[in-house]
Design an enzyme around this catalytic site. Structure first.
Site, PDB file in Angstrom:
ATOM      1  N   ASP A  24       1.613 -14.676  -6.856  1.00  0.00           N
ATOM      2  CA  ASP A  24       0.551 -13.986  -6.864  1.00  0.00           C
ATOM      3  C   ASP A  24      -0.475 -14.263  -5.599  1.00  0.00           C
ATOM      4  O   ASP A  24      -1.584 -14.009  -5.833  1.00  0.00           O
ATOM      5  CB  ASP A  24       0.040 -14.025  -8.376  1.00  0.00           C
ATOM      6  CG  ASP A  24       0.820 -13.345  -9.290  1.00  0.00           C
ATOM      7  OD1 ASP A  24       1.683 -12.930  -8.842  1.00  0.00           O
ATOM      8  OD2 ASP A  24       0.464 -13.243 -10.367  1.00  0.00           O
ATOM      9  N   LYS A 129       5.194  -7.999 -11.181  1.00  0.00           N
ATOM     10  CA  LYS A 129       5.523  -8.117 -12.692  1.00  0.00           C
ATOM     11  C   LYS A 129       4.239  -7.789 -13.136  1.00  0.00           C
ATOM     12  O   LYS A 129       3.213  -8.052 -12.796  1.00  0.00           O
ATOM     13  CB  LYS A 129       5.551  -9.990 -12.568  1.00  0.00           C
ATOM     14  CG  LYS A 129       4.291 -10.650 -12.153  1.00  0.00           C
ATOM     15  CD  LYS A 129       4.539 -12.041 -12.194  1.00  0.00           C
ATOM     16  CE  LYS A 129       3.392 -13.091 -11.770  1.00  0.00           C
ATOM     17  NZ  LYS A 129       1.980 -12.887 -12.229  1.00  0.00           N
ATOM     18  N   CYS A 162      -0.840 -17.664 -14.368  1.00  0.00           N
ATOM     19  CA  CYS A 162       0.292 -17.108 -13.868  1.00  0.00           C
ATOM     20  C   CYS A 162       1.314 -18.070 -13.450  1.00  0.00           C
ATOM     21  O   CYS A 162       2.204 -17.843 -13.549  1.00  0.00           O
ATOM     22  CB  CYS A 162       0.144 -16.071 -12.775  1.00  0.00           C
ATOM     23  SG  CYS A 162      -0.490 -14.491 -13.423  1.00  0.00           S
TER      24      CYS A 162
HETATM   25  C1  C5J Z   1      -3.072 -14.808 -12.000  1.00  0.00           C
HETATM   26  C2  C5J Z   1      -4.822 -14.178 -13.476  1.00  0.00           C
HETATM   27  N1  C5J Z   1      -2.355 -14.517 -11.049  1.00  0.00           N
HETATM   28  N2  C5J Z   1      -5.385 -15.058 -13.284  1.00  0.00           N
HETATM   29  N3  C5J Z   1      -3.572 -13.853 -12.626  1.00  0.00           N
HETATM   30  O1  C5J Z   1      -3.055 -16.145 -12.442  1.00  0.00           O
HETATM   31  O2  C5J Z   1      -5.238 -13.155 -14.053  1.00  0.00           O
END
Ligand code: C5J
Length: 222
Positions: A24, A129, A162
């Site tokens: 991400d 995802k 994540c």
């Molecule tokens: C991720 C989030 N990528 N913190 N998403 O950690 O909402």
């Protein structure tokens, strides 16, 4: 196999069948005006992870080893975004609402793309995802299996959301997982520290962690 100096004990690294996973690293989490900022977070806290990830990415590309990029993202009609996720909390903007980089966390919008410094190249897996974990509703396990991947090196953001969720899912599916300490970041430094401790506790119950230098210096020449 190569033993990598790691916590809580050396990590058994498998050259060629270890995928680099970059979770991400999207404009929506790293830049102003995105989803992360809409939740009130200081996005600059994530920026130190970019250079170590770029170095690992270059090392993997030079050796032709498998690479996986993930994007937390949803369909334009939000049919894969449960209300329990969209309505939680009190952000300034919710998932799907328009922001300066397009609709937040919607596939195809500018904010959902991976930051230019880490942009995927042809041949690398790019996984969209809908959840926090990379295995839920993505088919990535079958894709990794088809490539013979047995080990995963984790980087990206955010450590305790994540990244940790994906690492736990991977551990349950039988992958040996290593998290790179300086190649992951959180909006909450204390949560990052806690996640690292949880992962390595009880004899690597979820996996291992180590600095990027320990891994890069131990890699075989390309
Ligand atoms: C991720 C989030 N990528 N913190 N998403 O950690 O909402």
């Amino acid at each position: 196999m190569i033993d990598i100096d790691a916590t809580p004990f050396p990590y058994p690294f498998a050259p060629g069948t270890t995928a680099l996973v970059i979770i991400d690293m999207q404009r929506d989490f790293v830049e102003q005006g995105g989803f992360g900022a809409s939740l009130g977070n200081d996005v600059t806290l994530l920026h130190t992870a970019i250079e170590p990830i770029a170095k690992l990415l270059a090392a993997w590309r030079a050796r032709g080893w498998p690479i996986v990029h993930t994007r937390e993202s949803h369909k334009a009609d939000l049919s894969d975004c449960p209300p329990a996720k969209r309505l939680r909390g009190s952000p300034t903007q919710r998932i799907g609402e328009p922001g300066p980089m397009g609709r937040l966390l919607i596939r195809g919008e500018a904010g959902t793309s991976i930051i230019p410094a880490l942009a995927p190249q042809p041949g690398e897996l790019v996984i969209d995802k809908p959840g926090k974990g990379m295995f839920w509703s993505t088919g990535v396990h079958e894709m990794l299996h088809a490539q013979g991947v047995t080990h995963l090196v984790f980087t990206g953001v955010t450590t305790e959301v994540c990244v940790q969720t994906s690492m736990r899912e991977a551990n349950d599916r039988g992958y040996d997982c290593l998290l790179i300490e300086d190649a992951t970041e959180s909006y909450f430094p204390a949560f990052k520290a806690a996640a690292l401790a949880m992962i390595a506790a009880q004899g690597a119950i979820i996996g291992w962690h180590t600095p990027s230098t320990a891994l890069l210096e131990a890699l075989p020449p390309n």
